[in-house]
Structure formats: C-alpha cells, structure tokens
Scaffold this motif. Structure first.
Motif, PDB file in Angstrom:
ATOM      1  N   UNK A  53       1.080  -1.433   0.081  1.00  0.00           N
ATOM      2  CA  UNK A  53       0.075   0.312   0.113  1.00  0.00           C
ATOM      3  C   UNK A  53       1.009   1.302  -0.210  1.00  0.00           C
ATOM      4  N   UNK A  58      -1.075   4.198  -1.055  1.00  0.00           N
ATOM      5  CA  UNK A  58      -1.797   3.982  -0.569  1.00  0.00           C
ATOM      6  C   UNK A  58      -2.169   4.935   1.404  1.00  0.00           C
ATOM      7  N   UNK A  59      -1.255   4.778   1.489  1.00  0.00           N
ATOM      8  CA  UNK A  59      -0.380   4.831   2.375  1.00  0.00           C
ATOM      9  C   UNK A  59       0.484   5.363   2.894  1.00  0.00           C
ATOM     10  N   UNK A  60       0.781   6.265   3.312  1.00  0.00           N
ATOM     11  CA  UNK A  60       2.270   7.661   3.670  1.00  0.00           C
ATOM     12  C   UNK A  60       3.087   6.803   4.617  1.00  0.00           C
ATOM     13  N   UNK A  92     -11.788  -5.100  -3.426  1.00  0.00           N
ATOM     14  CA  UNK A  92     -13.455  -4.894  -3.140  1.00  0.00           C
ATOM     15  C   UNK A  92     -13.584  -3.661  -4.764  1.00  0.00           C
TER      16      UNK A  92
ATOM     17  N   UNK B 141     -14.235   0.009  -0.791  1.00  0.00           N
ATOM     18  CA  UNK B 141     -13.058   0.404  -2.038  1.00  0.00           C
ATOM     19  C   UNK B 141     -12.859   0.908  -3.158  1.00  0.00           C
ATOM     20  N   UNK B 144     -10.317   2.914  -3.722  1.00  0.00           N
ATOM     21  CA  UNK B 144      -8.413   2.236  -3.249  1.00  0.00           C
ATOM     22  C   UNK B 144      -8.417   2.171  -5.018  1.00  0.00           C
ATOM     23  N   UNK B 147      -7.577   5.023  -7.414  1.00  0.00           N
ATOM     24  CA  UNK B 147      -5.651   5.659  -7.029  1.00  0.00           C
ATOM     25  C   UNK B 147      -5.653   4.472  -7.880  1.00  0.00           C
ATOM     26  N   UNK B 153      -4.256  11.685  -6.032  1.00  0.00           N
ATOM     27  CA  UNK B 153      -5.229  12.295  -4.830  1.00  0.00           C
ATOM     28  C   UNK B 153      -6.585  12.872  -5.180  1.00  0.00           C
ATOM     29  N   UNK B 328      -5.407  14.231   1.536  1.00  0.00           N
ATOM     30  CA  UNK B 328      -4.400  14.245   0.574  1.00  0.00           C
ATOM     31  C   UNK B 328      -3.568  13.072   1.743  1.00  0.00           C
ATOM     32  N   UNK B 329      -3.486  13.442   2.838  1.00  0.00           N
ATOM     33  CA  UNK B 329      -2.412  12.305   3.846  1.00  0.00           C
ATOM     34  C   UNK B 329      -2.777  11.468   4.247  1.00  0.00           C
ATOM     35  N   UNK B 330      -4.195  11.258   4.005  1.00  0.00           N
ATOM     36  CA  UNK B 330      -5.010   9.877   4.822  1.00  0.00           C
ATOM     37  C   UNK B 330      -4.813   8.928   4.454  1.00  0.00           C
ATOM     38  N   UNK B 331      -4.294   7.732   5.109  1.00  0.00           N
ATOM     39  CA  UNK B 331      -4.198   6.152   4.781  1.00  0.00           C
ATOM     40  C   UNK B 331      -5.634   5.683   4.626  1.00  0.00           C
ATOM     41  N   UNK B 332      -5.361   5.036   3.432  1.00  0.00           N
ATOM     42  CA  UNK B 332      -6.561   4.497   2.941  1.00  0.00           C
ATOM     43  C   UNK B 332      -6.158   2.624   2.733  1.00  0.00           C
ATOM     44  N   UNK B 333      -7.270   2.786   3.694  1.00  0.00           N
ATOM     45  CA  UNK B 333      -7.440   0.765   3.599  1.00  0.00           C
ATOM     46  C   UNK B 333      -8.130   0.585   2.411  1.00  0.00           C
TER      47      UNK B 333
END
Lengths: 348, 333
Positions: A53, A58-60, A92, B141, B144, B147, B153, B328-333
């Motif tokens: 991710x 997707x993850x910083x 998903x 999702x 996700x 992206x 984003x 902008x900086x969020x972690x996406x599941x």
C-alpha cells in the motif's frame, strides 16, 4: 536497467486512539529486478500489505525511500502507474456494478481500449459471468475480477497481494499458470501469498518479512540452500546402536520415534559404510531438503508449538542491520538473511 | 477527460442515485398532480363574484391605508401603534380578485412557495447523493481501485466533486424547468396565470438561481462531510446532530440564558435569507428606538442575502477545504 522495485529503510507507524501506536514497518528493504517472479512472504500482520500500500501511494510512509522503475515513489507514481497493475489485499468492488461495468469504468479512467475488457475477462475465466452484479460473486470470482483489473493495462509489473485467496484448486492452478505465462512474456511479478508451496513453484526470488523488517531475500534456491543442513533420515533395525556408531563417527544425530536424522553429511556412502562395518544395515536413507515452508517457519519463528496457541504478533523480530547482527549468506547470489542474535520474541 | 467520463458513468450507474432521482420525480409528480387535481378554471360568474369581493375589500383597506399614511406623516401615537410598521402592508394595491377564488391555482401568487419546496427537495437530493457518492466509494474500495489507476488524490477527489456538482446542477436545472413549466401549464389550463410582470419574473428568476446555488453548496457539504468521516452516514450524522443539538437544543439554551439574537446564530436563518432574499427576525431583548410619538418598540432586524451567501459559502469552502486537506495525506484502507 534500474530495479523495478527498490525499497530502502521504509518505516510506517500507525497510531490510533484505541489501538495506540503500532509499528508496521521498521526499516524494511526490498529489491525486485526486471523479469523476476518475486515472492513476498511474511506472517499475518508482518507488514506485507502495508508495504504494498505504501509503495502504491495508498499509505503515507514515515520515512524511507521507494522507487518504481527507477522513479521515486510515490512522488513520480503517476508517471509510471501505466506500467503496473496491482491488487492489494481483499478485492473490493462496488457490489451493484457488474464485473464488466467495473472494468469498463476503470478502462475509461485509465484510457484503456474497451476491447481490452473482454480480453481480460476471457483471460481470468469470467467471460460468462461478466454481466452479473459483483455482489453475487464468490470470493474467488472477485479475486479473478481483481486480477483482471490489474491486467487491463498490460502491465510490465504486476503486484498481486494474496491472489489465490478464495480460489478453488483449479483456480489456484490457473492463477499459477497465468503468472508463469506473464513471467514468460517478460512481466515482472511480485506476489504475496501464504501458500508457500505455490510460491516455491512459481517464484524465482523471494523476500521474507517479519514484524516490519526483512529477514531474508534472494533467489529461492539460495534461500533454501542457506538452510540446507545436509540432513538425512535413516531407518535401521537397531536405532540405538546406529546412533552410537554415527555419533562416534563425529556426525550430529537426532533420535526420533522410528528414525534417526543425521546432519552435516556430505557423503551418504560414508555413513552406509560406517554402519555396515558394524553390522547395522540401512533400511532407508532419504535426503531431507528444506522447503520454503520449513525455511519460512524457521526464519519467522512461527512454527506451531503443541499446546501453545500462537498470537498474531508472535514472530521473530530481526535486529536492525545497524545492530550489525545481519548475516549475509551467499552474497554472490544476492542472498541476504538477517537473523536475530537473541531470537527476540514479540513483546506486546 | 477520461476520468471525468468514468466518473459520469459511475455517478449515473449508482443505484442510489437512480433511486433518488426516482423519488425526486415522484415527489414533484405528486405535488404537480395534487395541484392539478385541486385547481379548476374559474367560471365567469366566479371571477365576477371574486372581483366584487375584492372591490369591497379594497374600499375597506383604502381607509386603513390612509390612516396609516396620516399616522406616519403626523406621528400620531395611537394610530402609529395600531399599524406598527410599513403602510404598504395594508395597501389596497395588494388586494386582488384571485384572493377570493377558492380552488383555483394562481401562478403568480403561489409559485414562489412551490419554488421553495422545489429547492428544499433538490437540497435533500444533493446532500444525500453527494454524501453517498463519495461515502460508498470510500467504504467499498472503489476509491482505492481508482487511485491504483490514477494515483493523484487531489485530481481524483476534485474530479469526483466536480462531476457530482455538474451532475446535480444539470439535473436541478432540468427539474426546475420541468417543475415551473408544469405549474405554468396548470395555470393556463386549469387555473389562472395572474398578472406576472417583469419584477415578478426577476424575483422568481433570482429565487431559483439562489436556490440552485444553495443546492450546489449543500451537495458539496454532504460530499465534504462524508469525505471527512469516511462514510455516508458521517454526513447524515453531522446533519442530524447539527439540527438536534444546535438548531433545537442550542435555541432552547440560548433562550434560557437570554441571548438577544439566537436566530442570528442559526444556519437556517442564513439559508432562508439567501433563498428568500432576506429574513426579518425579532430579537429577544435589546435596546430599541421607539418610534416618535408611539410606545411601540421594534426589536426586529433583517439578515439579507449577501450575509447568507457569505456564511453558507464560508462554511462550504471550510468543509470542502478540510476534506481535501485531510484526504491528501490520509491512509486508505
């Protein structure tokens, strides 16, 4: 040619009000060269999906460096995203869309010709179910759809996180054939999976992660060879007598209920001769070659212990390379194995 | 451009959006149908009787109007207290024969209230669709996946918001045209058009325009709240909490602690001011300047549409800006 994936010192900590602070990646490194079919292994919660991710933006990350096709990620991800296809963790999708519509919307967004949608649907075996709503799909069908979405762009790099999840045996074999076919066509594949036999069959390189740190990396054969203790299983009529003879010959021997295991044996003929001279005759002499599963369990220290339930985070935490406890075996083969000096167990 | 096309396709294919469009059409259809059923073309006799009643009323009002003007001119306390305000409220020009026609839809008298109904429904539609559009994408999702294809984003979220606003605006314009056109048609065939003059059309046009802008702001607020809360229900929760805690509970508390102008602190006041052009409110306490010669103390005050625009636009910009900054900086599941 630059590495397809290069990760150096990647760190990521998740913080939450209820969960507190949890280190997911703790200086993780990874290198995937062009053309490799690279297995990415690790126990549950070891940081595999977080790595993928983070690599895909997707993850910083908190710190560390990542590059895809030589371009820094995630900064230059938009420039290279057309060259990679990825599925991350459980697939998903929007349940009310059909599989075909799902792929068409992605194709439109990515500028992929609509005809490609039918091609990948055929390729993953969803042609006849493509117009059904995704919410009616089984997990395996969703997995196939996810793979189809990753293939839409004809990627040079395919990242698959648990692609065999939910697939039936035939589906697993199809997935294996698919990956082999892609690899033969020059596609670099990074696949994370818990099905180690599959990984061993299809991957030429492997990286093993435990508690956010790399514990081993390199060609699969080299990783296995690093754990080849030249062991043989022998069966004889008089096990006690045989054990004494072998020990007196200076070979390590372990006694089991119905057999013996002899280690550090370079030449089996030597053992046969030593036993024969003492009137003990071999009934079985079988080389014990390590497989990926046993190596994985040993490296991550996740081998089940009878009567001791293992918790998710109960895996080995390798010392950091900075602690100079990293042991590199077979450096010429590019193999790196990092082992813990004190076999540190996970602490809550 | 590809992303815009994909988002338009995604928005149009959403079942929730389709359902909401259906409900919107049903609500408008029921309103139009009941108006149609409850109205009839007045006979000549009915018109004649109504005009006679109106003439009679005008004669009565004329006397009050003259008294009011006289009180305004002389400052006579007794009369001034009786009329308490604008003499135009009792102007004979305000009396119309259509006021005495029962069961007759009169376009120029009733369309404004019906327009507020239209705007309210479009706002509800926009808020729910806006919240659900991004909320479902974040939880299913879809975001996700998108992206992974377009790892930009701000571009992706901006395109989603832009597509949503364009879609809602397009639908609102069409719905408004059909809605107003239907009532105009009803007035022609089963009612009375009244006497819509240029100021009437200007007023109606401005009301519809301000209403459509309100719909866009409310849609953006729903989108932003769901983005911040990562879920459709977050937007619904925020809206419900605001209504219960602030508009209802806060108003009660402010009444207990004698806040002079509680309405001035309510978003609903600015919504009404914006759509209606202005809102007249009454302070609970405060200093007032009694009109000369009378004991009447006018504690009323007005909020005009520019103030409504500033508050609503400010809130929208703040919410949308916060949503983008967070995403902008969020972690996406």
């Amino acid at each position: 040619m630059p590495a397809v994936i290069q990760i150096d010192g990647l760190r990521k900590t998740f913080t939450g009000v209820r969960r507190g602070r949890r280190v997911a990646l703790d200086g993780f490194d990874m290198l995937v060269e062009p053309g490799q079919v690279h297995g990415f292994l690790g126990p549950n919660g070891s940081g595999k999906t977080t790595t993928l991710r983070t690599l895909l933006g997707l993850v910083q990350a908190d710190s560390g460096r990542m590059a895809l096709f030589g371009e820094p990620a995630p900064q230059r991800l938009p420039a290279v995203v057309g060259r990679l296809g990825a599925i991350v963790e459980s697939p998903q999708f929007f349940g009310n869309f059909s599989g075909r519509r799902t792929l068409r919307l992605l194709a439109v967004a990515g500028g992929v010709p609509p005809a490609r949608v039918d091609e990948v649907l055929e390729q993953v075996g969803l042609r006849d179910r493509a117009d059904e709503r995704v919410k009616g799909y089984s997990l395996g069908m969703k997995q196939r759809l996810a793979v189809a979405s990753a293939l839409l762009k004809r990627p040079e790099l395919l990242i698959l996180d648990e692609p065999a999840n939910g697939l039936d045996p035939a589906g697993i074999r199809e997935m294996r054939d698919l990956m082999r076919g892609l690899a033969a066509a020059g596609v670099t594949v990074l696949v994370s999976s818990h099905i180690l036999a599959e990984i061993q069959q299809i991957c030429d390189h492997v990286t093993i992660i435990s508690r956010g740190r790399r514990v081993a990396a390199g060609p699969v054969d080299a990783v296995l060879a690093g754990f080849d203790h030249r062991e043989f299983r022998i069966r004889v009529a008089d096990q006690t007598r045989a054990a004494e003879i072998i020990a007196s010959a200076g070979l390590p021997v372990t006694t089991h209920a119905d057999h013996l295991v002899v280690a550090d044996l370079d030449d089996p003929a030597r053992l046969s001769q030593a036993l024969g001279e003492q009137g003990v005759w071999l009934r079985e002499l079988t080389p014990l070659t390590p497989d990926l599963e046993s190596v994985f369990l040993e490296l991550t220290d996740t081998r089940p212990r009878p009567g001791v339930p293992r918790q998710v985070d109960d895996s080995v935490r390798p010392d950091r390379p900075a602690d100079e406890s990293q042991i590199t075996l077979g450096a010429d083969d590019g193999l790196q194995i990092t082992v813990s000096a004190d076999d540190e167990r996970a602490q809550p | 451009m590809n992303l815009v096309r994909a988002e338009i396709g995604r928005l149009a294919a959403r079942r929730f959006v389709q359902l909401m469009v259906l409900l919107l059409g049903t609500a408008f259809g029921v309103t139009i149908a009941t108006t149609l059923a409850g109205s009839h073309q007045p006979t000549a006799f009915e018109v004649q009787v109504a005009e006679a009643q109106a003439a009679n009323q005008r004669a009565n009002v004329q006397r009050w109007y003259a008294e009011c003007l006289e009180a305004e001119r002389t400052g006579a306390s007794e009369l001034s207290a009786r009329y308490q305000g604008n003499c135009e409220d009792v102007s004979p020009d305000r009396v119309d024969a259509s006021d005495f026609l029962s069961g007759v839809f009169v376009f120029d008298q009733q369309i404004l209230d019906l327009t507020y109904f239209l705007i309210a429904f479009l706002c509800l539609f926009g808020f729910l669709v806006g919240a659900s559009y991004i909320g479902a994408d974040l939880t299913s999702g879809g975001m996700t996946n998108l992206l992974l294809w377009r790892p930009q984003r701000m571009v992706v979220l901006g395109t989603k918001l832009g597509t949503l606003l364009a879609g809602v605006l397009g639908l609102s314009v069409v719905a408004s045209a059909l809605y107003l056109g239907s009532f105009r048609l009803i007035a022609e065939v089963r009612g009375l058009p009244g006497a819509p003059d240029a100021p009437f059309w200007t007023d109606l046009g401005l009301t519809v325009t301000r209403g459509l802008l309100l719909v866009l702001m409310v849609t953006a607020l729903g989108f932003a709240a769901a983005t911040l809360g990562r879920h459709t229900s977050a937007a619904l929760g925020v809206a419900a909490a605001y209504a219960v805690v602030w508009e209802a509970g806060g108003r009660i508390v402010m009444g207990i602690v004698d806040v002079a102008r509680p309405d001035q602190l309510m978003l609903s006041s600015y919504v009404i001011a914006w759509v209606g052009g202005e809102i007249r409110l009454w302070a609970m306490s405060g200093e007032c300047a009694p009109q000369i010669g009378s004991g009447y103390c006018d504690l009323s005050y007005h909020i005009l549409w520019p103030a409504g625009l500033v508050v609503l636009l400010g809130l929208t910009v703040l919410a949308v800006g916060g949503a983008f900054a967070t995403f902008r900086r969020r972690d996406l599941a």
